[in-house]
Design an enzyme around this catalytic site. Structure first.
Site, PDB file in Angstrom:
ATOM      1  N   ASP A  23     -48.381   6.097   3.801  1.00 36.05           N
ATOM      2  CA  ASP A  23     -49.736   6.589   3.529  1.00 36.05           C
ATOM      3  C   ASP A  23     -50.636   5.431   3.085  1.00 36.05           C
ATOM      4  O   ASP A  23     -50.237   4.595   2.287  1.00 36.05           O
ATOM      5  CB  ASP A  23     -49.704   7.633   2.403  1.00 36.05           C
TER       6      ASP A  23
ATOM      7  N   ASP B 136     -44.791  16.243   9.305  1.00 35.07           N
ATOM      8  CA  ASP B 136     -44.393  15.295   8.265  1.00 35.07           C
ATOM      9  C   ASP B 136     -42.868  15.148   8.171  1.00 35.07           C
ATOM     10  O   ASP B 136     -42.120  15.744   8.957  1.00 35.07           O
ATOM     11  CB  ASP B 136     -44.996  15.755   6.927  1.00 35.07           C
TER      12      ASP B 136
ATOM     13  N   TRP C 282     -44.069   8.093   8.959  1.00 35.38           N
ATOM     14  CA  TRP C 282     -44.401   6.889   8.169  1.00 35.38           C
ATOM     15  C   TRP C 282     -43.784   5.609   8.745  1.00 35.38           C
ATOM     16  O   TRP C 282     -43.455   4.678   8.017  1.00 35.38           O
ATOM     17  CB  TRP C 282     -43.981   7.047   6.704  1.00 35.38           C
ATOM     18  N   GLY C 283     -43.597   5.581  10.058  1.00 35.40           N
ATOM     19  CA  GLY C 283     -43.067   4.375  10.676  1.00 35.40           C
ATOM     20  C   GLY C 283     -41.563   4.232  10.584  1.00 35.40           C
ATOM     21  O   GLY C 283     -41.009   3.227  11.019  1.00 35.40           O
TER      22      GLY C 283
END
Ligand SMILES: *[C@@H]1O[C@H](CO)[C@@H](O)[C@H](O)[C@H]1NC(C)=O
Ligand SMILES: *[C@@H]1O[C@H](CO)[C@@H](O)[C@H](O)[C@H]1NC(C)=O
Ligand SMILES: *[C@@H]1O[C@H](CO)[C@@H](O)[C@H](O)[C@H]1NC(C)=O
Ligand SMILES: *[C@@H]1O[C@H](CO)[C@@H](O)[C@H](O)[C@H]1NC(C)=O
Ligand SMILES: *[C@@H]1O[C@H](CO)[C@@H](O)[C@H](O)[C@H]1NC(C)=O
Ligand SMILES: *[C@@H]1O[C@H](CO)[C@@H](O)[C@H](O)[C@H]1NC(C)=O
Ligand SMILES: *[C@@H]1O[C@H](CO)[C@@H](O)[C@H](O)[C@H]1NC(C)=O
Ligand SMILES: *[C@@H]1O[C@H](CO)[C@@H](O)[C@H](O)[C@H]1NC(C)=O
Ligand SMILES: *[C@@H]1O[C@H](CO)[C@@H](O)[C@H](O)[C@H]1NC(C)=O
Ligand SMILES: *[C@@H]1O[C@H](CO)[C@@H](O)[C@H](O)[C@H]1NC(C)=O
Ligand SMILES: *[C@@H]1O[C@H](CO)[C@@H](O)[C@H](O)[C@H]1NC(C)=O
Ligand SMILES: *[C@@H]1O[C@H](CO)[C@@H](O)[C@H](O)[C@H]1NC(C)=O
Length: 440
Positions: free
Chosen positions: A224, A159, A203-204
Site C-alpha cells: 500500500d 485482496d 501487493w506484489g
C-alpha cells in the site's frame, strides 16, 4: 545406471511440466485494455464509508470534470459488508451504511456515466476481517462473483489477507487468484454480461507481473502506498525493473495517485511516473477538500493522454539511471532518464525524475533512447508547461529541474538534422567510413 535413471526421471518430470505450457499472452476478454481510472475509497476514508460519501464523491468526480477526463470508476474498498454472511451464505451489505442497497447505488453511479467497483479478498476474511470470498467465488456455489455482478458492479478489487492454512488451500498465489478468475469468466459466459474487471491486489507478492495477466487486468506490484517522497521513490525504483510487464489488457498497478503530503513538484512526479508507466490512475484524496493544485496535477490532459494511449500500450522504461550506474536497485535514487513510444508517429517521451535534493540541469543525448533515429532532429513539447520548446539536435538539456521534480517531453521527428552536423555519428564508437577508416 542409478545416476542415469535419476536424471531420466528428472528429464521426464521436466518434460511433463513443459508439455503443458500456460498461455503467456494477456487475457483479452474485451475489458481493461487501457489502465482504468477512477476513485478508491480506502486512502481518504478507510472504513468510514457509506452511500452518501460514495455518491457525493461520484458526483464530485463528475462536477469537477474528472469523470469526463476518464476517471470513470467509483470503487468501494473494504468494510462495506456485514461481518457474517446470510443464512444462505450470501454476502450482505451493511444496511446502516447502505440503506438504499447496492443496486440503487450502482444505478446512480451508472446514471452519472460512471462505473462501480467493489472489493473482496481471496482468503477467509478481508484485511479488516469482513467475510472473504475463499470457497465462495464461483457460481456453482451460488455466491460472490455472481453477487457482485447482480449488485451492478463492474470491477472487483481482490485482496490478499486472512489466507487459509496451507493444507486447506493447497494452492499457491496463482491458484488462489485463479479461483476468482475462473468464477468471473464462467459467470460472464453464463450470463453473457461483460466480465468484472479483475484488479488483483496481492501487493506484489510472488511476482504477479509474471502471471497475473492470464487472470485479470491489473495487479498491484508493491505494498500500500504511503504517499511521501520516500515511498514514491521506492515504488518507482521497484517498478523500473518490470516496466516490460505492462501493455494492453494487463497493467502493473502502483496504487493510489493524488493523495499524500507532497509538494507540487513531487505530486507532478508521482502523477507523471504513474501515468507514463501505465498504472491504473485511482484517486485517493477527499474530493470535498481537494486543492486546485492537486486537481491541476490530476487533470493534465497531455499526461492522461499518454496513460490512455489507444495505439501504444507499453510503458516508459529507463534508458539511463543517472546518479547511480545503470541497473542499480536503489530505493531512494531510482532511474532518472526514461523513454517510451506513444501514438503520435515517431514520438518519443522522456520523464526525467530528478532524485537529487537540489535543482539541477538534466542532459541526454537523443539516441540514448531506443526510439530516436540518428540523423534526425526532433521538435520538443513540454507536457507540463504545454509549450512547444523548439527543436533538439543530438541532445537536450532541461535547465534547473527542481528537486524531486519531473520533466515530461514529447519528441517528434522534425526532419533530417542540419547538413554537416558534427561529429558524423551520434555514437562515436565504431563510426566507420565505407573505406574502413575510423572517424573520430
Ligand atoms: C455498519 O455500519 C455502521 C454505521 O457506519 C457501523 O457503526 C457498524 O460498525 C457497521 N457494521 C459492521 C459490521 O461493520
Ligand atoms: C458470525 O460468524 C461467526 C463465525 O465466523 C460466529 O462465531 C458468530 O456467531 C456469527 N454471528 C452471528 C450473529 O451469526
Ligand atoms: C435510490 O434511493 C433513493 C433514496 O432511497 C431514492 O430516492 C432513489 O429514487 C433511488 N434511486 C434509484 C435509482 O433506485
Ligand atoms: C469454470 O468453468 C470450467 C470449465 O467449464 C470448470 O472446469 C471450472 O471448474 C469452472 N470454475 C469455477 C470456479 O466455476
Ligand atoms: C508534510 O510534510 C511537511 C514537510 O516535510 C511537514 O512539515 C508536515 O508536517 C507534513 N504534514 C503532514 C500532515 O504530514
Ligand atoms: C480554485 O479554482 C477555482 C476555479 O478556477 C477558483 O474559483 C477558486 O478560487 C480556486 N481556489 C483557490 C483556493 O485558489
Ligand atoms: C496524439 O495527438 C492527438 C492530437 O493532438 C491527441 O488528441 C492525442 O491524445 C495524442 N495521443 C497521445 C497518446 O498523447
Ligand atoms: C542509493 O544511491 C545513493 C546515490 O548514489 C547513495 O548515496 C546511497 O547510499 C544508495 N543507497 C543504498 C542503500 O545503496
Ligand atoms: C553524449 O554524446 C557525446 C558525443 O557523442 C558523448 O561524448 C557523451 O558521452 C554522450 N553523453 C551521454 C550521457 O551519453
Ligand atoms: C549537443 O549537440 C550539439 C550538436 O547539435 C553539439 O554541438 C554539442 O556539443 C552537444 N552537447 C554535448 C554536451 O554533447
Ligand atoms: C519549455 O518552455 C517553457 C516556456 O518557455 C518553459 O517554462 C519550460 O521550462 C521549458 N521546458 C523545458 C523542459 O525546458
Ligand atoms: C577514407 O575515409 C576517410 C574518412 O571519411 C577519409 O578521410 C579518407 O580520405 C578516405 N580514404 C580514402 C583512401 O578514400
Amino acid at each position: 545406471m542409478v545416476f542415469l535413471t535419476l536424471s531420466s526421471a528428472v528429464l521426464l518430470a521436466y518434460l511433463s511440466l513443459s508439455s503443458k505450457p500456460l498461455p503467456t499472452v494477456a487475457l483479452d476478454d474485451g475489458i481493461g485494455k487501457l489502465p482504468f481510472m477512477g476513485y478508491n475509497t480506502w486512502n481518504a476514508y478507510h472504513c468510514d464509508i457509506d452511500e452518501d460519501v460514495i455518491l457525493q464523491t461520484a458526483q464530485l468526480m463528475k462536477s469537477l470534470g474528472l469523470a469526463d477526463l476518464g476517471y470513470q470508476h467509483m470503487n468501494i474498498d473494504d468494510c462495506w459488508a456485514e461481518k457474517n454472511r446470510s443464512v444462505s451464505g450470501d454476502l450482505v451489505a451493511n444496511a446502516t451504511r447502505f440503506p438504499s442497497g447496492f443496486n440503487n447505488l450502482t444505478n446512480q453511479i451508472h446514471d452519472l456515466g460512471m462505473k462501480a467497483g467493489i472489493y473482496s479478498d481471496s482468503g477467509w476474511f478481508t484485511c479488516q476481517l469482513y467475510p472473504g470470498s475463499y470457497l465462495n467465488e464461483a457460481r456453482q456455489l451460488f455466491r460472490d462473483a455472481e453477487q457482485f455482478q447482480t449488485w451492478g458492479f463492474d470491477l472487483l478489487k481482490y485482496d490478499n489477507c486472512a489466507v487459509p492454512f496451507d493444507e486447506i488451500i493447497d494452492l499457491g498465489m496463482v491458484g488462489k487468484y485463479t479461483r476468482m478468475a475462473d468464477a468471473i469468466a464462467n459467470l460472464s459466459a453464463t450470463t453473457s454480461q461483460p466480465p468484472l474487471l479483475y484488479s488483483l491486489c496481492q501487493w506484489g507478492r510472488e511476482q504477479p507481473w509474471l502471471w497475473a495477466k492470464r487472470l485479470g487486468q491489473t495487479w498491484r506490484t508493491t505494498d500500500d502506498i504511503d504517499a511521501d517522497w520516500e515511498h514514491l521513490a521506492s515504488i518507482i525504483n521497484q517498478n523500473s525493473f518490470i516496466t516490460w510487464a505492462s501493455d494492453f489488457y494487463g497493467h502493473n498497478d502502483m496504487d493510489i495517485v493524488g493523495n499524500g503530503n507532497l509538494t507540487f513538484d513531487e505530486a507532478k512526479s508521482h502523477f507523471t511516473a504513474w501515468s507514463l508507466m501505465k498504472s491504473p490512475l485511482l484517486i485517493g484524496t477527499d474530493l470535498t477538500a481537494v486543492t486546485n493544485e492537486t486537481l491541476e496535477v490530476l487533470m493534465n490532459p497531455e499526461i492522461i493522454g499518454i496513460n490512455q494511449d489507444p495505439v501504444v500500450g507499453t510503458s516508459v522504461s529507463p534508458f539511463r539511471w543517472g546518479v547511480n550506474p545503470d541497473w542499480t536497485f536503489n530505493a531512494t535514487h531510482p532511474a532518472q532518464y526514461w523513454s517510451g513510444e506513444s501514438q503520435n508517429g515517431t514520438i518519443v517521451m522522456l520523464a526525467s525524475l530528478n532524485v537529487l535534493d537540489e535543482s539541477a540541469d538534466m542532459f541526454f543525448n537523443l539516441t540514448e533512447s531506443p526510439w530516436i533515429n540518428a540523423g534526425r532532429q526532433y521538435s520538443v513539447r513540454d507536457l507540463w508547461t504545454h509549450t512547444d520548446n523548439g527543436t533538439a539536435i543530438r541532445n537536450f538539456t532541461a535547465k534547473a529541474v527542481p528537486a524531486h521534480g519531473v520533466i515530461a517531453l514529447l519528441l517528434q521527428d522534425a526532419g533530417p538534422e542540419p547538413a554537416g552536423t558534427q561529429p558524423p555519428c551520434a555514437r562515436p564508437e565504431w563510426c566507420i567510413d565505407q573505406n574502413g577508416t575510423l572517424v573520430q
